[in-house]
Design a protein around this motif. Structure first.
Motif, short mmCIF file in Angstrom:
data_model
loop_
_atom_site.label_atom_id
_atom_site.label_comp_id
_atom_site.label_asym_id
_atom_site.label_seq_id
_atom_site.Cartn_x
_atom_site.Cartn_y
_atom_site.Cartn_z
N SER A 169 3.29 0.39 2.07
CA SER A 169 2.04 -0.92 2.50
C SER A 169 2.67 -2.31 2.43
CB SER A 169 0.77 -0.47 2.09
OG SER A 169 0.48 0.96 2.32
N TYR A 170 3.17 -2.55 1.18
CA TYR A 170 3.54 -3.69 0.49
C TYR A 170 4.95 -4.00 0.48
CZ TYR A 170 -1.36 -3.65 -0.65
OH TYR A 170 -2.81 -3.85 -0.30
N PRO A 171 5.68 -3.71 1.48
CA PRO A 171 7.35 -3.56 1.35
C PRO A 171 7.74 -5.02 0.74
CG PRO A 171 6.65 -3.68 3.77
CD PRO A 171 5.43 -3.52 2.87
N MET A 172 7.35 -5.95 1.17
CA MET A 172 7.88 -7.15 0.63
C MET A 172 7.87 -7.48 -1.01
SD MET A 172 9.00 -8.39 3.30
CE MET A 172 9.96 -9.76 2.97
N THR A 173 6.87 -6.70 -1.54
CA THR A 173 6.67 -6.81 -3.03
C THR A 173 8.01 -5.96 -3.68
OG1 THR A 173 4.54 -6.80 -2.65
CG2 THR A 173 5.16 -6.16 -4.91
N PHE A 174 8.53 -5.28 -3.00
CA PHE A 174 9.61 -4.34 -3.71
C PHE A 174 11.12 -4.67 -2.79
CE2 PHE A 174 5.44 -2.27 -4.03
CZ PHE A 174 5.64 -2.02 -5.35
N SER A 175 10.93 -5.14 -1.83
CA SER A 175 12.20 -5.55 -1.28
C SER A 175 13.17 -6.69 -2.02
CB SER A 175 11.99 -5.93 0.27
OG SER A 175 11.85 -7.12 0.48
N ASN A 176 14.44 -6.23 -2.05
CA ASN A 176 15.38 -7.16 -3.05
C ASN A 176 14.94 -7.25 -4.46
OD1 ASN A 176 16.88 -8.09 -0.74
ND2 ASN A 176 15.02 -9.31 -0.01
N LYS A 177 14.29 -6.26 -4.99
CA LYS A 177 13.86 -6.25 -6.33
C LYS A 177 14.67 -5.17 -7.01
CE LYS A 177 10.86 -9.55 -6.05
NZ LYS A 177 9.56 -9.42 -5.61
N PHE A 178 14.70 -5.48 -8.29
CA PHE A 178 15.49 -4.31 -9.04
C PHE A 178 14.29 -3.42 -9.46
CE2 PHE A 178 17.50 -3.80 -13.64
CZ PHE A 178 17.60 -2.36 -13.40
N CYS A 179 14.29 -2.44 -9.16
CA CYS A 179 13.01 -1.49 -9.42
C CYS A 179 13.56 -0.33 -10.65
CB CYS A 179 12.53 -0.75 -8.47
SG CYS A 179 11.75 -1.93 -7.20
N THR A 358 -6.55 -1.00 -8.34
CA THR A 358 -6.81 0.02 -7.51
C THR A 358 -7.72 -0.53 -6.32
OG1 THR A 358 -7.24 1.64 -9.18
CG2 THR A 358 -7.57 2.81 -7.11
N ALA A 359 -8.74 -1.15 -6.51
CA ALA A 359 -9.61 -1.95 -5.37
C ALA A 359 -9.05 -3.05 -4.62
CB ALA A 359 -10.72 -2.43 -5.98
N THR A 360 -8.07 -3.66 -5.19
CA THR A 360 -7.23 -4.79 -4.60
C THR A 360 -6.12 -4.55 -4.14
OG1 THR A 360 -6.50 -5.51 -6.69
CG2 THR A 360 -8.57 -6.77 -6.06
N MET A 361 -5.28 -3.49 -4.64
CA MET A 361 -3.95 -3.13 -3.83
C MET A 361 -3.99 -1.63 -3.40
SD MET A 361 -0.85 -4.33 -6.16
CE MET A 361 0.62 -3.97 -5.03
N LYS A 362 -4.84 -1.77 -2.15
CA LYS A 362 -5.05 -0.33 -1.58
C LYS A 362 -3.91 -0.24 -0.72
CE LYS A 362 -9.93 0.22 -1.55
NZ LYS A 362 -11.17 -0.05 -0.99
N PRO A 363 -3.19 1.08 -0.67
CA PRO A 363 -2.04 1.32 0.05
C PRO A 363 -2.73 1.91 1.36
CG PRO A 363 -2.48 3.16 -1.57
CD PRO A 363 -3.65 2.16 -1.76
N LYS A 364 -2.23 1.81 2.61
CA LYS A 364 -2.64 2.42 3.73
C LYS A 364 -2.55 3.81 3.87
CE LYS A 364 -0.32 -1.31 6.56
NZ LYS A 364 1.00 -1.70 7.20
N ASN A 365 -3.19 4.53 4.65
CA ASN A 365 -3.33 5.94 4.61
C ASN A 365 -2.20 6.39 5.64
OD1 ASN A 365 -3.54 8.65 5.00
ND2 ASN A 365 -5.79 8.41 5.74
N LEU A 366 -0.91 6.62 4.95
CA LEU A 366 0.17 7.09 5.54
C LEU A 366 0.38 8.68 5.72
CD1 LEU A 366 2.48 4.22 4.35
CD2 LEU A 366 1.04 4.42 6.47
#
Ligand code: SAM
Length: 388
Positions: A169-179, A358-366
């Motif tokens: 749901s928030y791919p840009m938060t994680f792309s190009n990041k070291f996780c 939880t309330a502010t970073m809601k994922p999409k229902n995938l």
């Protein structure tokens, strides 16, 4: 992992049904979806779909546990159709007879104790409102049959489904990041992180058999697993490092070498014995790069000082120095409030701030077809080092 498949693009109900079958959802949930597909009863149309697109679509019919699942589904579909006096498609009886008479050794069933699930993440194609949920990301995973028999790391837990939805749901938060994930279990989160373009992914777990299963799952998803030096990982974009990292024995000097951008954890706060060790691991992984340790007494994490300068905030420093302080995303089902409060207490003592997002970073229902997954039971916490 397979991308952008479209099966029966304009019929979400049937797409859900197939996705539920591939994910090996409990038979009763599958039957509920089958009923919903055609207004309450399992009609001939739905039965034919189940036969052709679910039962007959499985290539490896010899897998012991999948075979038991198949028998169960067939029995329940036939019983449900008979109970509403619907005509039962002949092929369903034939398939049930085939599975009932195939001589799969019951001992093998118990011994193997593994099932193959395919988790489909369904997203809108965005072009046509009627074709919602037509885009697919399918992640095959080997999981254990019984999550409560000493095999916790080989089962798929709701929090890692939640984290996976969050990342997608928030791919840009994680792309190009070291996780860096702790307590990774079957490795689903790592597969999803690679899918959204994380620059480097390290998965870790304290249990050796979990680690073996995780590596197998990476292979199933065409990702290479590596346990060697992280230098090699940069050379292969499909590489995911799998580390044996028991929290209680992970050395501070080893943890200090990583400097991840993002730390992740799903369903890892449940055993009070390990909470202090988990806090220690998180503290070291989340420590910002520019830290003055001059005032630190041995073993006392609380007296670290964050020394980010105004130049750091303005991004005027060298790229390495300007690196943002790492964050952790921890998804958790709180089963025992005492254990969770203990986690919060030790986190505060270690100067870690724990925010409920939880309330502010809601994922999409995938995963709309996954009736066994209760998204509302999962909480999301953002953990970071609090500057004093
Ligand atoms: C409930 S499972 C969750 C697995 C996975 N994150 C998920 O959500 O599907 C907890 C995981 O944490 C790992 N774990 C538990 N205690 C640990 C410890 N002391 N050190 C490292 N890993 C640990 C287990 O092996 C297991 O894989």
């Amino acid at each position: 992992m397979e991308d952008a498949g479209t099966h029966d693009a304009c019929s979400p109900d049937l797409l859900y049904l197939k996705s539920s079958f591939l994910a090996m959802e409990p038979a009763d949930y599958f039957i509920s979806l089958a009923r919903q597909s055609d207004g309450g009863s399992i009609t001939e149309r739905v039965q034919t779909f189940i036969l052709e697109h679910c039962i007959n679509s499985i290539e490896d019919k010899g897998t012991a546990c999948n075979l038991t699942y198949m028998k169960n589904i067939l029995k329940k579909v036939i019983t449900a159709a008979e109970s509403t006096h619907d005509v039962v498609v002949e092929g369903l009886y034939e398939q049930l007879a085939y599975y009932l008479t195939s001589h799969m050794d019951d001992d093998l069933l118990i011994e193997k104790n593994r099932i193959y699930r395919q988790i489909s993440f369904l997203c809108s194609s965005g072009h046509d409102d009627k074709c919602l949920n037509s885009m697919n990301l399918v992640v095959p995973l080997q999981c254990s049959l019984n999550m409560l028999e000493g095999d916790t790391g080989c089962a798929l837990w709701p929090s890692s489904l939640f984290l996976s939805e969050l990342i997608l749901s928030y791919p840009m938060t994680f792309s190009n990041k070291f996780c860096f994930e702790v307590g990774s279990g079957v490795g689903l989160v790592g597969v999803i992180l690679k899918h959204v373009g994380a620059s480097k992914v390290i998965l870790s777990d304290g249990d050796m058999s979990t680690l073996e299963n995780m590596k197998l799952n990476l292979e199933l998803n065409h990702l290479a697993s590596e346990t060697m030096a992280s230098q090699r990982i940069c050379e292969n974009p499909n590489m995911v490092e799998c580390k044996h990292l028991p929290w209680e024995s992970a050395s501070e000097s080893e943890l200090q070498t990583y400097h991840p951008d993002i730390v992740l954890g799903a369903d890892i706060i449940y055993d009070p014995l390990y909470v202090p060790h988990l806090i220690r691991v998180l503290s070291v992984l989340l420590r910002p790069l520019k830290f003055c340790s001059s005032e630190r007494k041995a073993g006392d994490l609380s007296c670290y000082r964050c020394t980010r300068t105004t130049e750091d905030m303005n991004g005027d420093n060298s790229p390495n120095e300007a690196k943002e302080a790492p964050n952790a995303y921890i998804a958790a089902v709180i089963r025992n409030m005492e254990t969770f409060n203990y986690f919060l207490k030790l986190a505060a003592e270690a100067s870690l701030s724990v925010l409920d997002v939880t309330a502010t970073m809601k994922p999409k229902n995938l995963l709309p077809y996954m009736l066994s997954y209760d998204r509302s039971s999962v909480h999301l916490y953002q953990v970071s080092f609090s500057c004093i």
